[in-house]
Scaffold this motif. Structure first.
Motif, short mmCIF file in Angstrom:
data_model
loop_
_atom_site.label_atom_id
_atom_site.label_comp_id
_atom_site.label_asym_id
_atom_site.label_seq_id
_atom_site.Cartn_x
_atom_site.Cartn_y
_atom_site.Cartn_z
N LYS A 156 0.80 -1.22 0.00
CA LYS A 156 0.00 0.00 0.00
C LYS A 156 0.83 1.28 0.00
CE LYS A 156 -3.61 -2.33 2.70
NZ LYS A 156 -4.34 -2.33 4.00
N CYS A 157 2.07 1.21 0.47
CA CYS A 157 2.86 2.43 0.63
C CYS A 157 3.39 2.91 -0.71
CB CYS A 157 4.01 2.19 1.61
SG CYS A 157 5.29 1.08 0.96
N GLU A 158 4.05 4.06 -0.69
CA GLU A 158 4.59 4.65 -1.91
C GLU A 158 5.62 3.75 -2.57
OE1 GLU A 158 7.19 8.60 -3.08
OE2 GLU A 158 5.62 8.80 -1.56
N LEU A 159 6.48 3.13 -1.76
CA LEU A 159 7.48 2.22 -2.32
C LEU A 159 6.82 1.05 -3.04
CD1 LEU A 159 10.08 2.17 0.58
CD2 LEU A 159 10.48 3.03 -1.73
N CYS A 160 5.84 0.43 -2.38
CA CYS A 160 5.15 -0.72 -2.98
C CYS A 160 4.45 -0.30 -4.27
CB CYS A 160 4.14 -1.31 -2.01
SG CYS A 160 4.87 -2.22 -0.63
N ARG A 161 3.77 0.83 -4.25
CA ARG A 161 3.03 1.28 -5.44
C ARG A 161 3.97 1.74 -6.55
NH1 ARG A 161 -2.31 1.27 -4.49
NH2 ARG A 161 -3.03 1.37 -2.33
N SER A 162 5.23 1.93 -6.22
CA SER A 162 6.24 2.26 -7.23
C SER A 162 6.97 1.01 -7.72
CB SER A 162 7.25 3.27 -6.68
OG SER A 162 6.61 4.49 -6.35
N GLY A 163 6.52 -0.15 -7.25
CA GLY A 163 7.12 -1.41 -7.69
C GLY A 163 8.33 -1.84 -6.89
N ARG A 164 8.63 -1.16 -5.79
CA ARG A 164 9.80 -1.51 -4.97
C ARG A 164 9.36 -2.19 -3.69
NH1 ARG A 164 14.77 0.25 -6.19
NH2 ARG A 164 15.23 -1.60 -4.92
N VAL A 165 8.64 -3.29 -3.84
CA VAL A 165 8.20 -4.05 -2.66
C VAL A 165 9.39 -4.58 -1.88
CG1 VAL A 165 6.00 -4.67 -3.70
CG2 VAL A 165 7.96 -6.20 -3.99
#
Length: 337
Positions: A91-100
């Motif tokens: 859900k966070c910005e990193l995850c939504r930017s593909g950097r899970v």
């Protein structure tokens, strides 16, 4: 409900306790009946000097879902599962930017209750639960360290035809050997100490050439500048000794952590002019479980070569002592209830 749980404190103190778990499983969590848990090098480091207070331990976990709270995420009671040691939130910005790979914000089992992997039962959030089938719990519990090995190999970007050196024939270094070979490595050399007989024998079975190094690696002229990739699972203080083994343009990927300050020194000019790279592999969140579970199931990572000892939970103290005192003959210890 009550469960047995192993607690650890340094130096090398271990005891079984009876602790209480809630009868009602919280929303988004599952009650896991532990079937197998591996002893990790982190457990040994904690036993040596890291834990001043008693803490539950064990994180390489395979088990069965006994109870589920609401919002179970498609899981079922009776599912055989392994547990991610950390997960991303999605859900966070990193995850939504593909950097899970950079997110550790999801709930985890480390603080979910008074028991961890060396217990009969523990609570775990459903977001970190991965079902498996077709293998024994002892094999499945290797998913966590196999994921660490996979991350180290992936971080090194091994290409077809690469010459690879694995330094440190512990369980993670050993599992990196077949992963590296299947990633395209033309040759894998595994370096260990002369006392690591069983581990070097396991490395040979997994397809590596082996060297029992009885002097600094830099004194082996035939190793200097030989390897396109070095995978280091030894303490971080050995990085300066490993750098000269790299060929021009080589990459060193490491997972070892240092004792004390962890500070190192090396020749930055040599590092620059030879176009070398030093990359830290830190497999948190714990990704790649589906991939390594397939490799464990198929035998591409052969569990019987990695697991040297199986002991029951009531002998957890003996299991830890075995890892402490007999490293030459001990590869991987798995504890079962």
């Amino acid at each position: 409900m009550k469960t047995r749980s192993a607690y650890l404190r340094s130096p090398w103190q271990c005891e079984l306790r009876e602790v209480d778990l809630p009868d009602d499983v919280p929303d988004g969590y599952a009650l896991i009946r532990v079937e197998a848990c591996g002893i990790c090098g982190t457990d040994l480091s904690n036993a040596e000097s890291q834990l001043e207070d008693w803490q539950p331990f064990g994180h390489e976990i395979a088990g069965v879902i006994e109870k589920l709270g609401t919002h179970a995420g498609g899981l079922k009671i009776g599912d055989k599962v392994v547990l991610e040691s950390a997960s991303y939130c999605g859900k966070c910005e990193l995850c939504r930017s593909g950097r899970v790979d950079l997110c550790n914000k999801a709930p985890h089992f480390w603080n979910a209750g008074p028991s961890l992997g060396f217990s009969d039962y523990l609570l775990a959030p459903v977001c970190g639960i991965v079902p498996y089938e077709g293998m024994t719990p002892e094999t499945a519990c290797l998913a966590e360290p196999a994921g660490v090995a996979y991350d180290m190999v992936k971080t090194a970007e091994i290409e077809h035809g690469n010459r690879v050196c694995v330094i440190g024939p512990g369980p993670i270094g050993l599992m990196a050997i077949p992963i590296a070979l299947r990633s395209g490595a033309d040759q894998v050399v595994c370096i260990g100490r002369p006392g690591n007989r069983a581990r070097l024998e396991a490395a040979a079975k997994l397809g590596a050439e082996t060297l029992a190094a009885d002097r600094p690696w830099t004194e082996y002229e035939e190793l200097r500048g030989r390897f396109d990739r070095v995978l280091l699972t030894a303490p971080v203080q050995t990085i300066p000794e490993a750098i000269p083994l790299l060929a021009y343009g080589g990459i060193l990927s490491y997972i070892g952590i240092g004792t004390g300050s962890g500070m190192i020194r090396f020749d930055a000019n040599d590092f620059h002019y030879r176009k070398l790279q030093l990359r830290a592999s830190f497999a948190s969140p714990a990704l790649y479980y589906p991939i390594v579970l397939k490799m464990l199931k198929s035998g591409a990572i052969p569990a019987d070569t990695i697991i040297s000892h199986r002991l029951p939970l009531n002998e957890i103290g003996r299991a830890m002592k075995l890892c402490q005192e007999d490293k030459g003959e001990t590869v991987k210890v798995v504890v079962t209830p």
